[in-house]
Design a protein around this motif. Sequence first.
Motif, PDB file in Angstrom:
ATOM      1  N   LEU A 203     -15.910   8.496  25.597  1.00 21.90           N
ATOM      2  CA  LEU A 203     -15.229   7.990  24.463  1.00 21.90           C
ATOM      3  C   LEU A 203     -15.035   6.517  24.801  1.00 21.90           C
ATOM      4  O   LEU A 203     -15.222   5.622  23.673  1.00 21.90           O
ATOM      5  CB  LEU A 203     -14.065   8.768  24.289  1.00 21.90           C
ATOM      6  CG  LEU A 203     -14.085  10.110  23.432  1.00 21.90           C
ATOM      7  CD1 LEU A 203     -12.782  10.583  23.371  1.00 21.90           C
ATOM      8  CD2 LEU A 203     -14.909   9.686  22.124  1.00 21.90           C
ATOM      9  N   LEU A 204     -14.622   6.018  25.871  1.00 20.18           N
ATOM     10  CA  LEU A 204     -14.469   4.745  26.133  1.00 20.18           C
ATOM     11  C   LEU A 204     -15.593   3.999  25.949  1.00 20.18           C
ATOM     12  O   LEU A 204     -15.671   2.785  25.365  1.00 20.18           O
ATOM     13  CB  LEU A 204     -13.868   4.561  27.452  1.00 20.18           C
ATOM     14  CG  LEU A 204     -12.278   4.895  27.694  1.00 20.18           C
ATOM     15  CD1 LEU A 204     -11.986   4.965  29.197  1.00 20.18           C
ATOM     16  CD2 LEU A 204     -11.349   4.240  26.989  1.00 20.18           C
ATOM     17  N   ILE A 209     -19.155   0.267  23.014  1.00 18.77           N
ATOM     18  CA  ILE A 209     -20.439  -0.378  22.564  1.00 18.77           C
ATOM     19  C   ILE A 209     -20.316  -0.430  21.002  1.00 18.77           C
ATOM     20  O   ILE A 209     -20.679  -1.629  20.807  1.00 18.77           O
ATOM     21  CB  ILE A 209     -21.320   0.614  22.925  1.00 18.77           C
ATOM     22  CG1 ILE A 209     -21.738   0.738  24.369  1.00 18.77           C
ATOM     23  CG2 ILE A 209     -22.884   0.287  22.378  1.00 18.77           C
ATOM     24  CD1 ILE A 209     -22.803   1.800  24.934  1.00 18.77           C
ATOM     25  N   VAL A 210     -19.958   0.454  20.344  1.00 18.07           N
ATOM     26  CA  VAL A 210     -19.871   0.168  19.055  1.00 18.07           C
ATOM     27  C   VAL A 210     -19.136  -0.861  18.374  1.00 18.07           C
ATOM     28  O   VAL A 210     -19.714  -1.467  17.622  1.00 18.07           O
ATOM     29  CB  VAL A 210     -19.454   1.855  18.281  1.00 18.07           C
ATOM     30  CG1 VAL A 210     -19.255   1.708  16.835  1.00 18.07           C
ATOM     31  CG2 VAL A 210     -20.583   2.623  18.625  1.00 18.07           C
ATOM     32  N   PHE A 279     -13.318  -7.525  26.332  1.00 17.14           N
ATOM     33  CA  PHE A 279     -14.116  -8.028  27.271  1.00 17.14           C
ATOM     34  C   PHE A 279     -15.582  -7.910  27.142  1.00 17.14           C
ATOM     35  O   PHE A 279     -16.268  -9.071  27.553  1.00 17.14           O
ATOM     36  CB  PHE A 279     -13.656  -7.168  28.504  1.00 17.14           C
ATOM     37  CG  PHE A 279     -14.319  -7.587  30.001  1.00 17.14           C
ATOM     38  CD1 PHE A 279     -13.769  -8.495  30.653  1.00 17.14           C
ATOM     39  CD2 PHE A 279     -15.404  -6.920  30.430  1.00 17.14           C
ATOM     40  CE1 PHE A 279     -14.311  -8.972  31.727  1.00 17.14           C
ATOM     41  CE2 PHE A 279     -15.829  -7.360  31.511  1.00 17.14           C
ATOM     42  CZ  PHE A 279     -15.506  -8.556  32.176  1.00 17.14           C
ATOM     43  N   SER A 280     -16.173  -7.004  26.783  1.00 17.10           N
ATOM     44  CA  SER A 280     -17.437  -6.668  26.638  1.00 17.10           C
ATOM     45  C   SER A 280     -18.025  -7.729  25.576  1.00 17.10           C
ATOM     46  O   SER A 280     -19.238  -8.220  25.965  1.00 17.10           O
ATOM     47  CB  SER A 280     -17.813  -5.116  26.137  1.00 17.10           C
ATOM     48  OG  SER A 280     -19.040  -5.086  26.072  1.00 17.10           O
ATOM     49  N   LEU A 337     -20.861  -1.623  31.266  1.00 14.45           N
ATOM     50  CA  LEU A 337     -19.868  -1.243  30.645  1.00 14.45           C
ATOM     51  C   LEU A 337     -19.322   0.207  30.873  1.00 14.45           C
ATOM     52  O   LEU A 337     -18.424   0.549  31.109  1.00 14.45           O
ATOM     53  CB  LEU A 337     -20.129  -1.432  29.209  1.00 14.45           C
ATOM     54  CG  LEU A 337     -18.655  -1.239  28.239  1.00 14.45           C
ATOM     55  CD1 LEU A 337     -18.911  -1.955  26.955  1.00 14.45           C
ATOM     56  CD2 LEU A 337     -18.594   0.103  27.728  1.00 14.45           C
ATOM     57  N   PHE A 338     -20.408   1.190  30.873  1.00 10.92           N
ATOM     58  CA  PHE A 338     -20.212   2.619  31.143  1.00 10.92           C
ATOM     59  C   PHE A 338     -19.640   2.779  32.378  1.00 10.92           C
ATOM     60  O   PHE A 338     -18.586   3.472  32.554  1.00 10.92           O
ATOM     61  CB  PHE A 338     -21.548   3.271  31.158  1.00 10.92           C
ATOM     62  CG  PHE A 338     -21.496   4.858  31.405  1.00 10.92           C
ATOM     63  CD1 PHE A 338     -20.701   5.748  30.849  1.00 10.92           C
ATOM     64  CD2 PHE A 338     -22.378   5.125  32.583  1.00 10.92           C
ATOM     65  CE1 PHE A 338     -20.681   7.024  31.184  1.00 10.92           C
ATOM     66  CE2 PHE A 338     -22.465   6.587  32.678  1.00 10.92           C
ATOM     67  CZ  PHE A 338     -21.640   7.227  32.208  1.00 10.92           C
TER      68      PHE A 338
END
Lengths: 402, 252
Positions: A203-204, A209-210, A279-280, A337-338
């Motif tokens: 979920l994170l 990403i989205v 952050f991303s 990120l994952f």
Amino acid sequence: MSARPASLPAHAEVLPPPTERYTVLGWLRKNLFSTWYNALLTVISIVLLALALRSLLDWTLGQARWEVITTNLRLFLVGQYPVAATWRVWACVALLSLLIGLSWSIWGRGRRAGALASGALPFALAILAEDETRLALGITGAMGVLGFVIGRLGGARLRRLALIGWVAYFPLVIVLVSGWSDAAGALPLVTTNLWGGLLLTLLLTVVGIVFSFPLGVLLALGRQYGLPVARGLCVMYIELIRGVPLVTVLFMAQLMLPLFLPGVTIDRVVRAMAGIVLFSAAYLAENVRGGLQAIPRGQYEAARALGLNTWKMMLLIVLPQALKAVIPILVGQFIALFKDTSLVVIVGLLDLMGIAKTVLAQPDFLGLQAEVYVFVALVYGIFCYLMSAFSQRVEARLSAAR
Amino acid sequence: MTEQENTHSPMIICRDVHKWYGHYHALRGITMQVRKGEVVVIFGPSGSGKSTFIRTINRLEEHQRGEIIVDGIPLTHDVRDIERIRMETGMVFQQFNLFPHLTVLENITLAPIWVRKWSRAQSEEVAMQLLKRVGIPDQARKYPGQLSGGQQQRVAIARALAMQPKIMLFDEPTSALDPEMIKEVLDVMIELAESGMTMLVVTHEMGFARAVADTMYFFDQGQIVESGPPNQIFGNPKEDRTKLFLSQILSH
């Protein structure tokens, strides 16, 4: 006089390219034993590999106590998520399977072996599992097959439907997983402190990403084309975030957000998500900017000359080309990120890594770090591989279009 | 102004147009009128400002002094005026500038669909007619990267024509082409000129100029040195600089 140059014979033959054919022995000789030192290296490598493989097999099949995984599998997958509501997570998985099946038959032409293998996977797992899990896995597999069949029958007409399905899927997952009310007839609320394990990690990641994608693209556009004030703000934001480790951003999100927004309680998981997204987005912006810079000036001029306004020029001409150019970098970033979501442990969330730590603290399973971390690494590895395999497919498809 | 007067008024009016790049004075007072249906050829040595000038007409370059009026619309900072002018003028570039991520057909239908708001079906019909007109209807589903330079430039002409412009601007359309492909592009341009299109062409193709130009302008150092019909420019140039330049490009 003939126009043919004198050096060319009248009937130049069209020849096929020379083919190289090897027997197995010939191949071995050419690639592994071509010289004495290559032969030596080959032999040494084989011996070392055999030794390593033997001790690995010894450990995996003999010494390792995998019951730490099987006993706690539920914990690893969904954390403390209530048993009574587990069906909701399964519903998400089954829907995902339906969407994948549908998309595969619409877009994934000529990949029959992959489709068969993916379709068979849930059923194979169902044989291993028991009781309700077996039923759930069976349904998941059936949904995948159903999606595939629908895609086959509907063909290209279903493209729009499949896209809408994907867009609608993510909000639906959030609603399904969290529920909304304890009132009768509604899905009971599952508070986020019960979310955990792989469920929380995914979920994170997905939320990260989205939401960071559009934000990052906007930041990149702002930095590249914005008016001076907007550009300055974008540069400041990007450089600020890039100058700070993710751990710090996560802490800030946990501690500072409530300070900035007094009276509003923001959920802990949402705060972590916000930290990851912010952050991303900064990194994404810089990657996208790299793609924007690769677009030749002539493309802008042609778009302008045709009368496209700035937004249409960006959406129709510039971004499609810029994003396509940076797909490998973006996917690399999404994979990072994952894996970075594992840092939410330090703000007290129990994602896959967090669960691993709690499992290792169970009195029954003290000292089983190797088993637990190998399992966690395997899960991370599988998902990262899937992401990069998917991106390679997308890239191949897009470059075939040129 | 009534419609009647409009048809008699010039399509393009430029009065004392100036342009600087930093301190470099690139255009030094260009004054020119282009009638409806007139074919204008602009030539001159590199760095003479001819490309810069043609690009000020649809605001790819901004002029800093003087006045440009296109089809009765004054070119100012008003974005709506600029977009209206860009809808009335098609442009063809030296480097084609096709959109590599779109098929030939999509390249041509993009602006009609998104700017003129035509339906996809109508846009595609127009696009196919234009592709027939430039001689490559069988390439519609290919991507620009799969075509030869000459074919790409013909697609670029079709793309500009799809917006049904009143004026076509050509910025050295054959300079990036291999010699054997120049003719196929020039043939399309000649057909276009004979159909009555108002055209401004920056080119060194003197054969083309002789065949279809109504007026030729010789540019040097940001100024118009000499202008006139082709037979006067070729037969009896008044200025020494024109004579010198013509002798240089016609000698081989």
